[in-house]
Design an enzyme around this catalytic site. Structure first.
Site, short mmCIF file in Angstrom:
data_model
loop_
_atom_site.label_atom_id
_atom_site.label_comp_id
_atom_site.label_asym_id
_atom_site.label_seq_id
_atom_site.Cartn_x
_atom_site.Cartn_y
_atom_site.Cartn_z
N ASP A 113 0.95 -1.21 -0.04
CA ASP A 113 -0.01 0.03 -0.03
C ASP A 113 0.93 1.25 0.01
OD1 ASP A 113 -2.46 1.57 0.59
OD2 ASP A 113 -1.60 1.77 2.40
N LEU A 114 0.49 2.19 -0.33
CA LEU A 114 1.39 3.64 -0.68
C LEU A 114 1.01 4.40 0.59
CD1 LEU A 114 3.21 5.28 -2.35
CD2 LEU A 114 1.09 6.10 -3.22
N ASP A 115 -0.17 5.09 0.75
CA ASP A 115 -0.39 6.02 1.75
C ASP A 115 -0.36 5.49 3.19
OD1 ASP A 115 -1.08 7.93 -0.21
OD2 ASP A 115 -3.01 7.12 -0.47
N THR A 117 1.45 10.14 3.51
CA THR A 117 0.24 11.12 2.94
C THR A 117 -1.00 10.82 3.61
OG1 THR A 117 0.33 9.19 1.34
CG2 THR A 117 1.14 11.26 0.49
N LYS A 168 -8.93 5.23 5.82
CA LYS A 168 -7.97 4.61 5.22
C LYS A 168 -7.99 3.51 4.39
CE LYS A 168 -4.71 6.38 8.76
NZ LYS A 168 -3.83 5.89 10.13
N GLY A 169 -7.41 3.61 3.16
CA GLY A 169 -7.59 2.57 2.28
C GLY A 169 -8.76 2.50 1.29
N ARG A 202 -11.48 7.53 -2.81
CA ARG A 202 -11.98 8.95 -2.66
C ARG A 202 -13.72 9.20 -2.32
NH1 ARG A 202 -9.99 12.79 -7.19
NH2 ARG A 202 -8.19 11.36 -6.77
N SER A 240 -2.44 0.23 -4.31
CA SER A 240 -2.86 1.77 -3.75
C SER A 240 -4.40 1.95 -4.25
CB SER A 240 -1.96 2.84 -4.22
OG SER A 240 -2.62 3.98 -3.71
N ALA A 241 -5.39 2.35 -3.35
CA ALA A 241 -6.48 3.07 -3.91
C ALA A 241 -6.69 4.22 -4.33
CB ALA A 241 -7.54 2.88 -2.61
N ASN A 246 -3.83 9.24 -7.36
CA ASN A 246 -2.52 10.25 -7.32
C ASN A 246 -1.34 9.19 -7.12
OD1 ASN A 246 -4.05 12.69 -7.64
ND2 ASN A 246 -4.79 12.28 -5.47
N LYS A 277 -10.78 -1.52 -1.68
CA LYS A 277 -10.46 -2.31 -0.73
C LYS A 277 -11.57 -2.24 0.35
CE LYS A 277 -5.62 -1.23 -0.99
NZ LYS A 277 -4.42 -0.67 -0.65
N GLU A 328 0.21 -3.28 4.74
CA GLU A 328 -0.73 -2.36 4.95
C GLU A 328 -0.99 -1.60 6.09
OE1 GLU A 328 -3.54 -0.94 3.72
OE2 GLU A 328 -3.83 -1.66 1.76
N ASP A 329 -1.53 -0.31 6.10
CA ASP A 329 -1.79 0.39 7.31
C ASP A 329 -3.03 0.51 7.57
OD1 ASP A 329 -2.18 2.03 5.21
OD2 ASP A 329 -1.97 4.02 6.86
#
Ligand code: BG6
Ligand code: MG
Length: 220
Positions: free
Chosen positions: A9-11, A17, A45-46, A49, A114-115, A118, A145, A169-170
């Site tokens: 996962d990214l953010d 972010t 989270k995850g 938008r 990532s969801a 961006n 997710k 994952e966070d």
């Protein structure tokens, strides 16, 4: 388990972010005159938008037309992008780059799951893009997710089986997505929140591939 690929996962895992997402949603909540806490934010989270916006409006007990929702989401992203455009390689969370390089040196594939729509911009701004063999972001998937699509597509692009993948994952929704894809999941963050993860680490700092040993289910 033989680990052939690690999907990230990214953010909140590789870059901080998640903090920007929270700050900007909070601005919107302030404008709409309701309280939005960091605990509430865990639910966003995850999540995509538009789904995040729905959850936010539900928390504030606010009803909005489809047009208003689109405007809110657009405004949120505009302000969020102002944060993202200022990111540099220094904004990568400690240990991320080193761990990605460690995986590469052991011949383990790396993928992004990532969801975020961006995600590519963030990878470019932080100079992480070249460290990934596959990138799946919010523009490539239809189901958010905890649906497994984002990670299943990553495994498919890397030509590995789901049982050969480990996800980092966070977010609670992300851990569920990994498990729904039949993958092991490492939670990055607090053990109290990420209780469903197979292993939990506070961050990627000092992590080595040799640390990825999963408890034997039979001995639990
Ligand atoms: C996820 C974040 O990675 O991306 C969510 O955890 C966010 O908080 C989602 O809502 C969508 O991001 P973006 O950048 O497409 O608005
Ligand atoms: Mg995240």
């Amino acid at each position: 388990m033989i680990i052939k690929a690690c999907l990230f996962d990214l953010d909140g895992v590789l870059v901080d972010t998640a903090r920007f997402h929270f700050l900007v949603w909070k601005q919107l909540a302030d404008k709409l005159d309701f309280d939005f806490t960091e605990t509430d934010n865990e639910r966003l989270k995850g999540v995509s938008r538009m789904d995040s916006l729905e959850i936010l409006l539900e928390i504030g007990n606010i009803s909005a037309t489809e047009e208003e929702k689109l405007n809110f989401a657009e405004e949120k992203n505009r302000i969020y992008l102002d944060f993202i455009r200022q990111m540099t390689p220094n904004d990568v969370l400690p240990g991320s780059r080193e761990f990605l390089n460690e995986l590469k040196s052991h011949g383990v594939f790396t993928g992004l799951g990532s969801a975020s729509k961006n995600a590519r911009l963030i990878l470019e701004k932080t100079n992480l893009l070249s460290l990934f063999d596959a990138v799946v972001d919010g523009n490539l998937i239809r189901h958010a997710k905890p649906n497994p699509e984002v990670f299943a597509l990553g495994a498919q692009m890397l030509r590995v089986e789901s049982t050969e993948c480990v996800v980092f994952e966070d977010a609670v929704a992300g851990i569920q997505a990994a498990h729904n894809a039949g993958m092991k999941c490492i939670g990055i963050g607090s053990a109290e929140i990420l209780i469903e993860a197979d292993l939990i680490f506070p961050g990627l700092m000092n992590l080595r591939i040799s640390n990825l040993v999963f408890p034997d289910l039979a001995s639990r």
